[in-house]
Design an enzyme around this catalytic site. Structure first.
Site, PDB file in Angstrom:
ATOM      1  N   CYS A   1      -4.363 -11.771  -5.795  1.00  0.00           N
ATOM      2  CA  CYS A   1      -4.664 -12.489  -4.562  1.00  0.00           C
ATOM      3  C   CYS A   1      -5.954 -13.296  -4.758  1.00  0.00           C
ATOM      4  O   CYS A   1      -6.665 -13.116  -5.752  1.00  0.00           O
ATOM      5  CB  CYS A   1      -4.812 -11.513  -3.392  1.00  0.00           C
ATOM      6  SG  CYS A   1      -6.322 -10.504  -3.437  1.00  0.00           S
TER       7      CYS A   1
ATOM      8  N   CYS B   1      -7.231  -3.860  -3.702  1.00  0.00           N
ATOM      9  CA  CYS B   1      -6.200  -4.232  -4.676  1.00  0.00           C
ATOM     10  C   CYS B   1      -6.466  -3.568  -6.023  1.00  0.00           C
ATOM     11  O   CYS B   1      -7.591  -3.162  -6.327  1.00  0.00           O
ATOM     12  CB  CYS B   1      -6.180  -5.748  -4.859  1.00  0.00           C
ATOM     13  SG  CYS B   1      -5.831  -6.671  -3.354  1.00  0.00           S
TER      14      CYS B   1
ATOM     15  N   CYS C   1      -9.168 -11.207  -5.228  1.00  0.00           N
ATOM     16  CA  CYS C   1      -9.270 -10.614  -6.563  1.00  0.00           C
ATOM     17  C   CYS C   1      -9.614 -11.658  -7.612  1.00  0.00           C
ATOM     18  O   CYS C   1     -10.408 -11.412  -8.515  1.00  0.00           O
ATOM     19  CB  CYS C   1      -7.967  -9.898  -6.931  1.00  0.00           C
ATOM     20  SG  CYS C   1      -7.752  -8.338  -6.056  1.00  0.00           S
TER      21      CYS C   1
ATOM     22  N   GLU D   1      -6.570  -4.962  -8.977  1.00  0.00           N
ATOM     23  CA  GLU D   1      -7.458  -5.755  -9.829  1.00  0.00           C
ATOM     24  C   GLU D   1      -8.928  -5.484  -9.518  1.00  0.00           C
ATOM     25  O   GLU D   1      -9.739  -5.293 -10.426  1.00  0.00           O
ATOM     26  CB  GLU D   1      -7.163  -7.253  -9.658  1.00  0.00           C
ATOM     27  CG  GLU D   1      -5.739  -7.634 -10.007  1.00  0.00           C
ATOM     28  CD  GLU D   1      -4.737  -7.536  -8.854  1.00  0.00           C
ATOM     29  OE1 GLU D   1      -3.685  -8.188  -8.952  1.00  0.00           O
ATOM     30  OE2 GLU D   1      -4.998  -6.821  -7.861  1.00  0.00           O
TER      31      GLU D   1
END
Length: 156
Positions: free
Chosen positions: A111, A72, A114, A74
Protein backbone atom coordinates in the site's frame (compact mmCIF):
# COMPACT_ATOMS: atom_id res chain seq x y z
CA UNK A 1 2.86 22.91 -20.48
CA UNK A 2 4.90 19.81 -20.98
CA UNK A 3 4.01 16.18 -20.54
CA UNK A 4 5.94 14.00 -18.10
CA UNK A 5 5.76 10.24 -18.53
CA UNK A 6 6.96 8.06 -15.71
CA UNK A 7 7.86 4.45 -16.34
CA UNK A 8 8.52 1.79 -13.75
CA UNK A 9 11.10 -0.90 -14.51
CA UNK A 10 9.58 -4.30 -13.71
CA UNK A 11 11.14 -7.63 -14.61
CA UNK A 12 8.68 -10.54 -14.70
CA UNK A 13 9.88 -14.04 -13.81
CA UNK A 14 8.47 -17.44 -13.12
CA UNK A 15 9.41 -18.47 -9.57
CA UNK A 16 11.71 -21.21 -10.94
CA UNK A 17 13.67 -18.66 -12.98
CA UNK A 18 14.82 -16.82 -9.85
CA UNK A 19 18.13 -17.56 -8.18
CA UNK A 20 18.25 -19.48 -4.90
CA UNK A 21 18.60 -16.38 -2.70
CA UNK A 22 15.49 -14.74 -4.14
CA UNK A 23 13.47 -17.98 -3.97
CA UNK A 24 14.51 -18.38 -0.32
CA UNK A 25 13.36 -14.85 0.49
CA UNK A 26 10.02 -15.42 -1.24
CA UNK A 27 9.61 -18.71 0.64
CA UNK A 28 10.17 -16.88 3.93
CA UNK A 29 7.54 -14.27 2.93
CA UNK A 30 5.11 -17.08 2.11
CA UNK A 31 5.83 -18.72 5.48
CA UNK A 32 5.30 -15.36 7.21
CA UNK A 33 1.66 -15.31 6.01
CA UNK A 34 1.08 -17.93 8.71
CA UNK A 35 1.74 -15.26 11.34
CA UNK A 36 -0.95 -13.00 9.93
CA UNK A 37 -3.88 -11.98 12.11
CA UNK A 38 -6.58 -11.15 9.57
CA UNK A 39 -10.01 -12.09 10.96
CA UNK A 40 -11.73 -9.20 9.13
CA UNK A 41 -10.26 -9.38 5.63
CA UNK A 42 -9.01 -12.98 5.54
CA UNK A 43 -6.17 -11.54 3.42
CA UNK A 44 -2.96 -12.91 4.94
CA UNK A 45 0.16 -11.03 3.89
CA UNK A 46 3.74 -11.92 4.71
CA UNK A 47 6.90 -9.95 4.09
CA UNK A 48 10.54 -10.95 4.39
CA UNK A 49 13.47 -8.55 4.34
CA UNK A 50 17.01 -9.68 3.61
CA UNK A 51 19.58 -7.57 5.42
CA UNK A 52 23.07 -6.82 4.14
CA UNK A 53 24.33 -9.38 6.68
CA UNK A 54 22.25 -12.10 4.99
CA UNK A 55 19.86 -12.36 7.94
CA UNK A 56 16.15 -12.40 7.09
CA UNK A 57 13.53 -10.54 9.15
CA UNK A 58 9.86 -11.33 8.57
CA UNK A 59 6.54 -9.68 9.34
CA UNK A 60 2.84 -10.31 8.79
CA UNK A 61 -0.22 -8.11 8.69
CA UNK A 62 -2.00 -7.64 12.00
CA UNK A 63 -5.60 -6.44 11.87
CA UNK A 64 -7.64 -4.89 14.65
CA UNK A 65 -11.31 -4.03 15.09
CA UNK A 66 -10.13 -0.40 15.27
CA UNK A 67 -8.85 -0.67 11.69
CA UNK A 68 -6.22 2.05 11.89
CA UNK A 69 -4.62 0.25 14.85
CA UNK A 70 -3.47 -2.65 12.68
CA UNK A 71 -0.36 -2.78 10.54
CA UNK A 72 0.70 -4.23 7.22
CA UNK A 73 3.24 -7.02 6.78
CA UNK A 74 5.74 -4.74 5.05
CA UNK A 75 5.81 -2.20 7.88
CA UNK A 76 5.83 -4.99 10.46
CA UNK A 77 8.99 -6.41 8.84
CA UNK A 78 10.81 -3.13 8.16
CA UNK A 79 10.09 -1.69 11.60
CA UNK A 80 11.37 -4.90 13.21
CA UNK A 81 14.49 -4.84 11.03
CA UNK A 82 15.06 -1.17 11.80
CA UNK A 83 14.63 -1.66 15.55
CA UNK A 84 16.54 -4.92 15.93
CA UNK A 85 19.31 -4.26 13.37
CA UNK A 86 19.81 -0.51 13.55
CA UNK A 87 21.99 0.79 10.72
CA UNK A 88 22.15 -2.52 8.84
CA UNK A 89 21.03 -1.94 5.23
CA UNK A 90 17.98 -3.77 3.94
CA UNK A 91 19.02 -5.46 0.69
CA UNK A 92 15.65 -6.71 -0.59
CA UNK A 93 12.05 -7.37 0.43
CA UNK A 94 9.66 -10.10 -0.74
CA UNK A 95 5.89 -9.89 -0.31
CA UNK A 96 3.29 -12.66 -0.65
CA UNK A 97 -0.45 -12.92 0.04
CA UNK A 98 -2.59 -15.93 0.90
CA UNK A 99 -6.40 -15.99 0.77
CA UNK A 100 -8.92 -18.75 1.15
CA UNK A 101 -6.83 -21.79 0.29
CA UNK A 102 -4.11 -20.49 -2.02
CA UNK A 103 -1.50 -17.86 -2.62
CA UNK A 104 -2.56 -15.03 -4.90
CA UNK A 105 -1.97 -15.88 -8.56
CA UNK A 106 -0.92 -12.34 -9.45
CA UNK A 107 1.63 -10.35 -7.44
CA UNK A 108 0.35 -7.87 -4.88
CA UNK A 109 2.07 -4.58 -4.17
CA UNK A 110 2.53 -2.68 -0.91
CA UNK A 111 0.00 0.00 0.00
CA UNK A 112 1.07 3.64 -0.26
CA UNK A 113 1.84 3.94 3.45
CA UNK A 114 4.14 0.91 3.29
CA UNK A 115 5.84 2.19 0.16
CA UNK A 116 6.59 5.48 1.91
CA UNK A 117 7.81 3.75 5.10
CA UNK A 118 10.08 1.43 3.11
CA UNK A 119 11.31 4.34 1.01
CA UNK A 120 12.42 6.20 4.12
CA UNK A 121 14.67 3.28 5.11
CA UNK A 122 15.94 2.96 1.53
CA UNK A 123 16.75 6.69 1.38
CA UNK A 124 18.40 6.70 4.81
CA UNK A 125 20.63 3.74 3.96
CA UNK A 126 21.69 5.33 0.66
CA UNK A 127 21.25 2.15 -1.37
CA UNK A 128 18.32 0.54 -3.17
CA UNK A 129 16.18 -2.20 -1.66
CA UNK A 130 15.08 -4.62 -4.38
CA UNK A 131 11.36 -5.49 -4.27
CA UNK A 132 10.05 -8.99 -5.05
CA UNK A 133 6.28 -9.22 -5.45
CA UNK A 134 5.19 -12.87 -5.42
CA UNK A 135 2.30 -14.36 -7.32
CA UNK A 136 2.01 -18.09 -7.99
CA UNK A 137 1.76 -17.35 -11.74
CA UNK A 138 4.60 -14.81 -11.85
CA UNK A 139 6.96 -12.73 -9.75
CA UNK A 140 7.58 -9.02 -10.31
CA UNK A 141 11.08 -7.79 -9.51
CA UNK A 142 11.63 -4.05 -9.11
CA UNK A 143 15.08 -2.50 -8.64
CA UNK A 144 14.11 -0.36 -5.65
CA UNK A 145 11.33 0.82 -3.38
CA UNK A 146 11.56 4.22 -5.12
CA UNK A 147 10.47 2.48 -8.34
CA UNK A 148 7.16 1.58 -6.61
CA UNK A 149 6.52 5.20 -5.63
CA UNK A 150 7.86 7.48 -8.38
CA UNK A 151 6.27 10.68 -7.01
CA UNK A 152 7.37 10.42 -3.40
CA UNK A 153 8.64 12.41 -0.44
CA UNK A 154 12.34 11.91 0.20
CA UNK A 155 13.17 14.91 2.38
CA UNK A 156 13.24 14.29 6.12
Amino acid sequence: MRKLEITIPVRVYAYDELDEARRKLIDRAKEATGGSYAPYSNFNVGAAIELATGEIVTGANQENAAFSSGTCAERSACFSAGALHKGVPMRRIAIAAYTASAFQRKPISPCGACRQALLEYETAQGSPMEVLLYGSDEVYVLPSVAATLPLCFTEF
